[in-house]
Design a protein around this motif. Structure first.
Motif, PDB file in Angstrom:
ATOM      1  N   ILE A 288      11.146 119.670  -4.664  1.00 62.47           N
ATOM      2  CA  ILE A 288      11.385 118.647  -5.682  1.00 62.47           C
ATOM      3  C   ILE A 288      11.435 119.356  -7.028  1.00 62.47           C
ATOM      4  O   ILE A 288      10.418 119.829  -7.532  1.00 62.47           O
TER       5      ILE A 288
ATOM      6  N   VAL B 201       6.443 112.524  -5.676  1.00 59.93           N
ATOM      7  CA  VAL B 201       5.738 113.154  -4.554  1.00 59.93           C
ATOM      8  C   VAL B 201       4.539 112.314  -4.140  1.00 59.93           C
ATOM      9  O   VAL B 201       4.303 112.066  -2.948  1.00 59.93           O
TER      10      VAL B 201
ATOM     11  N   LEU C 204       7.092 118.322   1.327  1.00 57.69           N
ATOM     12  CA  LEU C 204       7.590 118.208  -0.039  1.00 57.69           C
ATOM     13  C   LEU C 204       6.915 119.252  -0.919  1.00 57.69           C
ATOM     14  O   LEU C 204       5.688 119.397  -0.906  1.00 57.69           O
TER      15      LEU C 204
END
Length: 335
Positions: free
Chosen positions: A52, A64, A99
């Protein structure tokens, strides 16, 4: 031309190859579509890392936290609150998605700390299987162009246009969608609101379908690779960003000098490291009121996160030049 754009339900279907996933009249790809992974027990399972990235203060950490369902990354209205790469694990039928929250990429500041933060963001984009670039739906900036240049050629790329709920003029969003849709490097564009959760599942779908096939790397109950010790330091730093002025948080860090894990209790001893002696009274406040508030609010957050009692002591240290010394930054946990 991007191969896909997912539209928020109150934006018109302008530009586009794929209809809105929010449109109930449109059949979505089935759960056992191999391009999206599949249900549990399916022969196809996808697993990989999704970086990200984006310029500072576009809502990467809020996104997130929303996707993982836990508060992993600290947030504030100030830019570059995030200083570390944090892994958040999301499990869904047919996929495990790791992530990578990253610091905001920017070149305005030239010190060692900013070089380290930019390196962290660049490395995450390089190593990830998929990149999600988060941009503000109010408009594209030179900072977004800088962040876009982090993405290696050929890397699967999804753009998340965040804060669409705050844009009153929808024509601005449509113009931005058209602009980005002309970029062949962008595989999908998803207007979202990380704050209220709009379209974040659609964004996760777009990232997951681009991951390689593979078995899960983390247990289903694991949602991060970071320790309680790390989160203790981050909780204190978040309160500094929220309770202090503009200068001090950027020239400070937090070091956990002692962390004891006991049954039903965590005993934590932390030092706030500052650049200059003149900054110390700002952090302490009159009669120590401000540092007490920083410690008290951080302790309350940690008790909720750890689900136990927390004893927290916080004090101040002066280490002149720490933020412009890469060896010292490494000793403080900066990658």
């Amino acid at each position: 031309m991007s191969d896909e754009t997912t539209m928020a339900d109150d934006l018109p279907n302008a530009k586009l190859p794929e209809p809105s996933v929010d449109d109930p009249s449109v059949d979505s790809p089935s759960d056992d579509d191999p391009s999206r992974g599949g249900p549990e027990g399916s022969s196809v399972h996808r697993c990989g890392y999704v970086a990200i990235v984006g310029r500072p203060n576009v809502g990467k950490s809020t996104l997130v936290n929303r996707l993982v369902g836990e508060k992993l990354s600290i947030t504030s209205s100030k830019a570059q609150t995030t200083r570390h790469r944090i892994v958040g694990v999301v499990n869904r039928p047919g996929a495990q998605i790791m992530l990578l929250d990253t610091p905001g990429f920017q070149t305005r500041n030239k010190g060692a700390l900013n070089r380290v933060l930019n390196r962290t963001a660049s490395q995450a984009a390089l190593e990830a299987d998929v990149v999600v670039l988060v941009a503000d739906a109010h408009g594209w900036t030179a900072g977004d162009d800088q962040a876009l240049r982090l993405v290696p050629a050929g890397k699967p790329l999804v753009v998340a246009l965040n804060k669409v709920d705050a844009v009153k003029d929808r024509t601005r969003v449509m113009a931005l969608l058209a602009q980005l849709g002309a970029n062949p490097a962008i595989g999908a564009i998803v207007p979202i609101s990380a704050r209220n959760g709009r379209q974040v599942d659609a964004l996760l779908d777009e990232a997951a379908r681009r991951l390689p096939e593979g078995d899960a790397l983390f247990d289903v109950d694991t949602y991060t690779d970071r320790s309680e010790r790390f989160f203790a330091a981050e909780a204190i730093r978040e309160k500094m960003f929220r309770l202090l002025g503009d200068e001090v948080p950027y020239q400070s860090t937090v070091v956990i000098e002692q962390f004891e894990e006991l049954p039903g209790l965590r005993r934590i001893f932390a030092a706030i490291v500052l650049e200059r002696e003149a900054q110390k009274p700002i952090v302490l406040g009159a009669g120590g009121e401000r540092i007490k508030r920083i410690g008290s609010e951080a302790r309350q957050d940690l008790e909720r996160a750890f689900d136990c009692k927390v004893y927290l002591e916080v004090w101040v240290k002066i280490k002149s030049g720490w933020s412009d010394n890469e060896l010292r930054l490494k000793s403080y946990g900066y990658e």
